[in-house]
Motif scaffolding. Structure first.
Motif, PDB file in Angstrom:
ATOM      1  N   LEU A 195       0.828  -1.208   0.000  1.00 44.76           N
ATOM      2  CA  LEU A 195       0.000   0.000   0.000  1.00 44.76           C
ATOM      3  C   LEU A 195       0.863   1.259   0.000  1.00 44.76           C
ATOM      4  N   LEU A 196       1.884   1.275   0.843  1.00 41.03           N
ATOM      5  CA  LEU A 196       2.773   2.438   0.910  1.00 41.03           C
ATOM      6  C   LEU A 196       3.491   2.672  -0.418  1.00 41.03           C
ATOM      7  N   ALA A 197       3.879   1.590  -1.095  1.00 42.28           N
ATOM      8  CA  ALA A 197       4.567   1.723  -2.383  1.00 42.28           C
ATOM      9  C   ALA A 197       3.656   2.402  -3.402  1.00 42.28           C
ATOM     10  N   HIS A 198       2.407   1.979  -3.465  1.00 42.43           N
ATOM     11  CA  HIS A 198       1.470   2.592  -4.417  1.00 42.43           C
ATOM     12  C   HIS A 198       1.141   4.030  -4.024  1.00 42.43           C
ATOM     13  N   LEU A 199       0.877   4.254  -2.750  1.00 43.23           N
ATOM     14  CA  LEU A 199       0.553   5.611  -2.301  1.00 43.23           C
ATOM     15  C   LEU A 199       1.740   6.545  -2.493  1.00 43.23           C
ATOM     16  N   GLY A 200       2.949   6.038  -2.224  1.00 42.43           N
ATOM     17  CA  GLY A 200       4.155   6.838  -2.400  1.00 42.43           C
ATOM     18  C   GLY A 200       4.435   7.174  -3.858  1.00 42.43           C
ATOM     19  N   ALA A 201       3.895   6.359  -4.766  1.00 38.58           N
ATOM     20  CA  ALA A 201       4.053   6.621  -6.203  1.00 38.58           C
ATOM     21  C   ALA A 201       2.924   7.505  -6.721  1.00 38.58           C
ATOM     22  N   GLY A 202       2.058   7.956  -5.813  1.00 42.45           N
ATOM     23  CA  GLY A 202       0.988   8.867  -6.214  1.00 42.45           C
ATOM     24  C   GLY A 202      -0.247   8.170  -6.761  1.00 42.45           C
ATOM     25  N   ARG A 203      -0.331   6.858  -6.586  1.00 43.32           N
ATOM     26  CA  ARG A 203      -1.492   6.125  -7.087  1.00 43.32           C
ATOM     27  C   ARG A 203      -2.528   5.953  -5.978  1.00 43.32           C
ATOM     28  N   GLY A 204      -3.786   5.962  -6.369  1.00 44.70           N
ATOM     29  CA  GLY A 204      -4.860   5.679  -5.433  1.00 44.70           C
ATOM     30  C   GLY A 204      -4.918   4.190  -5.172  1.00 44.70           C
ATOM     31  N   VAL A 205      -5.358   3.806  -3.985  1.00 40.03           N
ATOM     32  CA  VAL A 205      -5.400   2.403  -3.594  1.00 40.03           C
ATOM     33  C   VAL A 205      -6.773   2.080  -3.004  1.00 40.03           C
ATOM     34  N   SER A 206      -7.324   0.945  -3.440  1.00 35.26           N
ATOM     35  CA  SER A 206      -8.552   0.397  -2.860  1.00 35.26           C
ATOM     36  C   SER A 206      -8.227  -0.988  -2.333  1.00 35.26           C
ATOM     37  N   VAL A 207      -8.783  -1.319  -1.189  1.00 42.14           N
ATOM     38  CA  VAL A 207      -8.633  -2.659  -0.646  1.00 42.14           C
ATOM     39  C   VAL A 207     -10.010  -3.305  -0.717  1.00 42.14           C
ATOM     40  N   VAL A 208     -10.082  -4.422  -1.434  1.00 46.86           N
ATOM     41  CA  VAL A 208     -11.351  -5.108  -1.622  1.00 46.86           C
ATOM     42  C   VAL A 208     -11.182  -6.546  -1.138  1.00 46.86           C
ATOM     43  N   PRO A 209     -11.982  -6.969  -0.170  1.00 49.20           N
ATOM     44  CA  PRO A 209     -11.898  -8.360   0.276  1.00 49.20           C
ATOM     45  C   PRO A 209     -12.191  -9.312  -0.882  1.00 49.20           C
ATOM     46  N   GLN A 210     -11.497 -10.428  -0.909  1.00 47.49           N
ATOM     47  CA  GLN A 210     -11.618 -11.391  -1.998  1.00 47.49           C
ATOM     48  C   GLN A 210     -13.040 -11.895  -2.160  1.00 47.49           C
ATOM     49  N   ASN A 211     -13.775 -12.048  -1.072  1.00 49.77           N
ATOM     50  CA  ASN A 211     -15.130 -12.577  -1.153  1.00 49.77           C
ATOM     51  C   ASN A 211     -16.195 -11.488  -1.231  1.00 49.77           C
ATOM     52  N   ALA A 212     -15.773 -10.241  -1.434  1.00 47.11           N
ATOM     53  CA  ALA A 212     -16.737  -9.143  -1.544  1.00 47.11           C
ATOM     54  C   ALA A 212     -17.561  -9.300  -2.813  1.00 47.11           C
ATOM     55  N   GLU A 213     -18.846  -9.014  -2.703  1.00 44.19           N
ATOM     56  CA  GLU A 213     -19.711  -9.013  -3.871  1.00 44.19           C
ATOM     57  C   GLU A 213     -19.851  -7.573  -4.341  1.00 44.19           C
ATOM     58  N   LEU A 214     -19.549  -7.363  -5.606  1.00 40.34           N
ATOM     59  CA  LEU A 214     -19.552  -6.018  -6.173  1.00 40.34           C
ATOM     60  C   LEU A 214     -20.748  -5.814  -7.081  1.00 40.34           C
ATOM     61  N   THR A 215     -21.214  -4.597  -7.143  1.00 42.08           N
ATOM     62  CA  THR A 215     -22.246  -4.256  -8.118  1.00 42.08           C
ATOM     63  C   THR A 215     -21.583  -4.191  -9.490  1.00 42.08           C
ATOM     64  N   THR A 216     -22.396  -4.156 -10.532  1.00 42.56           N
ATOM     65  CA  THR A 216     -21.830  -4.060 -11.882  1.00 42.56           C
ATOM     66  C   THR A 216     -21.059  -2.750 -12.048  1.00 42.56           C
ATOM     67  N   GLN A 217     -21.528  -1.679 -11.427  1.00 43.50           N
ATOM     68  CA  GLN A 217     -20.816  -0.400 -11.554  1.00 43.50           C
ATOM     69  C   GLN A 217     -19.469  -0.461 -10.840  1.00 43.50           C
TER      70      GLN A 217
END
Length: 153
Positions: free
Chosen positions: A65-87
């Motif tokens: 996470l720190l590597a991505h944030l330090g490179a200026g990228r946004g980060v999302s953490v999504v649990p593997q078993n999360a159910e997502l909407t189509t959007q």
């Protein structure tokens, strides 16, 4: 159903250097202590100092996470078993919702229907992305080889 928040977190520019400094320290510690399954850290707040023991995997995730944030990228953490909407799924793949629905209907990504709504497991989405990336790399390699064979490079 619990809602999964996939909005990316992005650091303000003035905190990027702080993230990079922390990343260096975390990576250094992990490298020097490769045999530790648990990492003990100290949490400080004001005059309080509390020890906290974390699984190594959590600290390795923190480093990522720190590597991505330090490179200026946004980060999302999504649990593997999360159910997502189509959007949400379309946003994670960076495609339009109608394009994603086409992928679902073509059987490219597993999903289930809840009433009239489609739900996609995050793990199914990640599997699709991994396979798609692999197909793209193979196509790019083939094009590169064709260019070399034809003497275009």
């Amino acid at each position: 159903m619990t809602t999964t928040d996939i909005r990316p977190v992005q650091l303000p520019p003035e905190k990027v250097e702080e993230a990079n400094e922390a990343l260096g320290r975390v990576r250094g510690y992990l490298f020097e202590h490769r045999d530790l399954a648990h990492i003990r850290v100290t949490v400080e707040g004001g005059d309080d100092r509390e020890p906290l023991t974390l699984p190594r995997e959590a600290v390795e995730l923190l480093a990522t996470l720190l590597a991505h944030l330090g490179a200026g990228r946004g980060v999302s953490v999504v649990p593997q078993n999360a159910e997502l909407t189509t959007q949400q799924a379309a946003d994670l793949l960076n495609v339009s919702r109608p394009f994603l629905i086409g992928l679902l209907q073509a059987g490219e990504i597993e999903y289930r229907t809840v009433g009239t709504h489609r739900r996609i497991l995050a793990s199914s989405l990640i599997d699709y992305k991994r396979e798609d990336d692999s197909r793209r790399r193979a196509a790019a390699d083939e094009l590169s080889q064709l260019n070399q064979d034809m003497g275009l490079l």
